[in-house]
Design a protein around this motif. Structure first.
Motif, PDB file in Angstrom:
ATOM      1  N   ALA A  90       0.828  -1.215   0.000  1.00 27.00           N
ATOM      2  CA  ALA A  90       0.000   0.000   0.000  1.00 27.00           C
ATOM      3  C   ALA A  90       0.860   1.262   0.000  1.00 27.00           C
ATOM      4  O   ALA A  90       0.585   2.224  -0.734  1.00 27.00           O
ATOM      5  CB  ALA A  90      -0.936  -0.008   1.207  1.00 27.00           C
ATOM      6  N   VAL A  91       1.915   1.258   0.804  1.00 25.59           N
ATOM      7  CA  VAL A  91       2.821   2.407   0.873  1.00 25.59           C
ATOM      8  C   VAL A  91       3.492   2.628  -0.479  1.00 25.59           C
ATOM      9  O   VAL A  91       3.638   3.766  -0.937  1.00 25.59           O
ATOM     10  CB  VAL A  91       3.852   2.184   2.008  1.00 25.59           C
ATOM     11  CG1 VAL A  91       5.061   3.075   1.849  1.00 25.59           C
ATOM     12  CG2 VAL A  91       3.200   2.409   3.353  1.00 25.59           C
ATOM     13  N   GLN A  92       3.889   1.552  -1.138  1.00 22.45           N
ATOM     14  CA  GLN A  92       4.563   1.697  -2.429  1.00 22.45           C
ATOM     15  C   GLN A  92       3.598   2.194  -3.515  1.00 22.45           C
ATOM     16  O   GLN A  92       3.994   2.957  -4.395  1.00 22.45           O
ATOM     17  CB  GLN A  92       5.229   0.388  -2.837  1.00 22.45           C
ATOM     18  CG  GLN A  92       6.348  -0.044  -1.912  1.00 22.45           C
ATOM     19  CD  GLN A  92       7.399   1.031  -1.696  1.00 22.45           C
ATOM     20  OE1 GLN A  92       7.855   1.677  -2.632  1.00 22.45           O
ATOM     21  NE2 GLN A  92       7.792   1.236  -0.456  1.00 22.45           N
ATOM     22  N   ARG A  93       2.334   1.783  -3.453  1.00 28.20           N
ATOM     23  CA  ARG A  93       1.337   2.307  -4.405  1.00 28.20           C
ATOM     24  C   ARG A  93       1.171   3.817  -4.217  1.00 28.20           C
ATOM     25  O   ARG A  93       1.114   4.575  -5.185  1.00 28.20           O
ATOM     26  CB  ARG A  93       0.001   1.601  -4.231  1.00 28.20           C
ATOM     27  CG  ARG A  93      -0.021   0.200  -4.744  1.00 28.20           C
ATOM     28  CD  ARG A  93      -1.416  -0.431  -4.625  1.00 28.20           C
ATOM     29  NE  ARG A  93      -1.349  -1.868  -4.715  1.00 28.20           N
ATOM     30  CZ  ARG A  93      -1.094  -2.569  -5.816  1.00 28.20           C
ATOM     31  NH1 ARG A  93      -0.885  -1.932  -6.942  1.00 28.20           N
ATOM     32  NH2 ARG A  93      -1.061  -3.887  -5.790  1.00 28.20           N
ATOM     33  N   THR A  94       1.099   4.242  -2.977  1.00 27.34           N
ATOM     34  CA  THR A  94       0.984   5.667  -2.680  1.00 27.34           C
ATOM     35  C   THR A  94       2.241   6.406  -3.111  1.00 27.34           C
ATOM     36  O   THR A  94       2.175   7.500  -3.678  1.00 27.34           O
ATOM     37  CB  THR A  94       0.722   5.881  -1.179  1.00 27.34           C
ATOM     38  OG1 THR A  94      -0.473   5.191  -0.821  1.00 27.34           O
ATOM     39  CG2 THR A  94       0.565   7.352  -0.855  1.00 27.34           C
ATOM     40  N   ALA A  95       3.404   5.813  -2.861  1.00 29.37           N
ATOM     41  CA  ALA A  95       4.667   6.424  -3.271  1.00 29.37           C
ATOM     42  C   ALA A  95       4.727   6.590  -4.781  1.00 29.37           C
ATOM     43  O   ALA A  95       5.203   7.612  -5.286  1.00 29.37           O
ATOM     44  CB  ALA A  95       5.840   5.581  -2.784  1.00 29.37           C
ATOM     45  N   ALA A 111       9.598   3.259  -6.142  1.00 28.87           N
ATOM     46  CA  ALA A 111       8.269   2.792  -5.740  1.00 28.87           C
ATOM     47  C   ALA A 111       7.878   1.535  -6.509  1.00 28.87           C
ATOM     48  O   ALA A 111       7.332   0.584  -5.931  1.00 28.87           O
ATOM     49  CB  ALA A 111       7.237   3.897  -5.949  1.00 28.87           C
ATOM     50  N   LEU A 112       8.145   1.509  -7.807  1.00 25.95           N
ATOM     51  CA  LEU A 112       7.833   0.322  -8.603  1.00 25.95           C
ATOM     52  C   LEU A 112       8.655  -0.882  -8.153  1.00 25.95           C
ATOM     53  O   LEU A 112       8.141  -2.005  -8.074  1.00 25.95           O
ATOM     54  CB  LEU A 112       8.075   0.598 -10.089  1.00 25.95           C
ATOM     55  CG  LEU A 112       7.027   1.465 -10.760  1.00 25.95           C
ATOM     56  CD1 LEU A 112       7.569   2.036 -12.067  1.00 25.95           C
ATOM     57  CD2 LEU A 112       5.744   0.682 -10.987  1.00 25.95           C
ATOM     58  N   SER A 113       9.911  -0.658  -7.841  1.00 25.75           N
ATOM     59  CA  SER A 113      10.754  -1.741  -7.356  1.00 25.75           C
ATOM     60  C   SER A 113      10.228  -2.265  -6.019  1.00 25.75           C
ATOM     61  O   SER A 113      10.096  -3.482  -5.819  1.00 25.75           O
ATOM     62  CB  SER A 113      12.204  -1.255  -7.208  1.00 25.75           C
ATOM     63  OG  SER A 113      13.009  -2.274  -6.686  1.00 25.75           O
ATOM     64  N   GLY A 114       9.915  -1.375  -5.114  1.00 26.69           N
ATOM     65  CA  GLY A 114       9.367  -1.782  -3.820  1.00 26.69           C
ATOM     66  C   GLY A 114       8.033  -2.487  -3.967  1.00 26.69           C
ATOM     67  O   GLY A 114       7.771  -3.502  -3.306  1.00 26.69           O
ATOM     68  N   LEU A 115       7.185  -1.977  -4.847  1.00 24.94           N
ATOM     69  CA  LEU A 115       5.882  -2.598  -5.083  1.00 24.94           C
ATOM     70  C   LEU A 115       6.048  -3.984  -5.700  1.00 24.94           C
ATOM     71  O   LEU A 115       5.371  -4.941  -5.304  1.00 24.94           O
ATOM     72  CB  LEU A 115       5.026  -1.701  -5.975  1.00 24.94           C
ATOM     73  CG  LEU A 115       3.606  -2.167  -6.263  1.00 24.94           C
ATOM     74  CD1 LEU A 115       2.833  -2.451  -4.986  1.00 24.94           C
ATOM     75  CD2 LEU A 115       2.896  -1.111  -7.110  1.00 24.94           C
ATOM     76  N   GLY A 116       6.978  -4.114  -6.632  1.00 25.60           N
ATOM     77  CA  GLY A 116       7.237  -5.420  -7.237  1.00 25.60           C
ATOM     78  C   GLY A 116       7.735  -6.425  -6.223  1.00 25.60           C
ATOM     79  O   GLY A 116       7.310  -7.583  -6.208  1.00 25.60           O
ATOM     80  N   ARG A 117       8.620  -5.989  -5.337  1.00 24.18           N
ATOM     81  CA  ARG A 117       9.138  -6.898  -4.318  1.00 24.18           C
ATOM     82  C   ARG A 117       8.052  -7.287  -3.323  1.00 24.18           C
ATOM     83  O   ARG A 117       7.965  -8.457  -2.908  1.00 24.18           O
ATOM     84  CB  ARG A 117      10.348  -6.265  -3.631  1.00 24.18           C
ATOM     85  CG  ARG A 117      11.514  -6.144  -4.606  1.00 24.18           C
ATOM     86  CD  ARG A 117      12.818  -5.595  -4.043  1.00 24.18           C
ATOM     87  NE  ARG A 117      12.815  -5.067  -2.720  1.00 24.18           N
ATOM     88  CZ  ARG A 117      13.005  -3.773  -2.420  1.00 24.18           C
ATOM     89  NH1 ARG A 117      13.216  -2.886  -3.372  1.00 24.18           N
ATOM     90  NH2 ARG A 117      13.029  -3.377  -1.172  1.00 24.18           N
ATOM     91  N   ALA A 118       7.202  -6.323  -2.952  1.00 20.30           N
ATOM     92  CA  ALA A 118       6.097  -6.633  -2.035  1.00 20.30           C
ATOM     93  C   ALA A 118       5.125  -7.612  -2.684  1.00 20.30           C
ATOM     94  O   ALA A 118       4.691  -8.578  -2.043  1.00 20.30           O
ATOM     95  CB  ALA A 118       5.379  -5.347  -1.623  1.00 20.30           C
TER      96      ALA A 118
END
Length: 177
Positions: A90-95, A111-118
């Protein structure tokens, strides 16, 4: 919060690439954290407040705050290590929304990298690959080679978790290159 979160993140993961510190604001100083234990305790105590802070700039009618994606990035190590995977996503989507509105290529890539890893940790592999490939493209455009290599490695892990070893090997070799 942003200054202290960046300091705490560095204490949790001292080998992670650090961003240029946020500009100082008169009267604002980072909290006094000296080690991993202090950083973990601070993140644990402030977890819910930090999540709310990341969401704050995205209320209707508010302009984007360029530091919002940085705060989300600083939360990544804590959320990942503590297993707060839904919060992490959720945080990465907002980022991503914040970085896009602020026209920050680095912020979007992070943000995309963090979202992909999550997403990968949540076993949403197709979504993970899509986000990681977009991040890879943006890191490549920006010439951020270290993060490009880390993203290649994570793509290798995603493919390997699904038993697709030729694809995993391809991305691992690209990371090495």
């Amino acid at each position: 919060y942003a200054h202290t979160a960046q300091l705490a993140d560095q204490l949790l993961d001292p080998h992670r690439e650090t961003l240029t510190p946020l500009a100082s604001v008169p009267g604002v100083t980072a909290g006094h954290l000296t080690d991993h234990t202090d950083a973990l305790a601070w993140f644990t105590a402030e977890h819910q407040v930090l999540l709310a802070m990341v969401q704050r700039p995205h209320r209707p009618g508010r302009p984007p705050e360029p530091g919002s994606w940085r705060l989300a990035r600083a939360l990544t190590t804590f959320l990942q290590r503590r297993g707060h995977l839904d919060d992490w996503a959720a945080v990465q989507r907002t980022a991503l929304e914040s970085a896009t509105r602020a026209a920050s290529v680095r912020g979007q890539a992070d943000a995309l990298s963090g979202l992909g890893r999550a997403c990968a940790r949540l076993n949403r592999f197709d979504e993970a690959r899509a986000h990681l490939l977009r991040a890879l493209d943006l890191y490549g455009q920006a010439g951020i080679r270290t993060e490009e290599a880390h993203t290649q490695l994570y793509l290798a892990r995603v493919w390997a978790r699904q038993g697709h070893y030729p694809e995993a090997t391809h991305h691992a070799r690209r990371a090495l290159d």
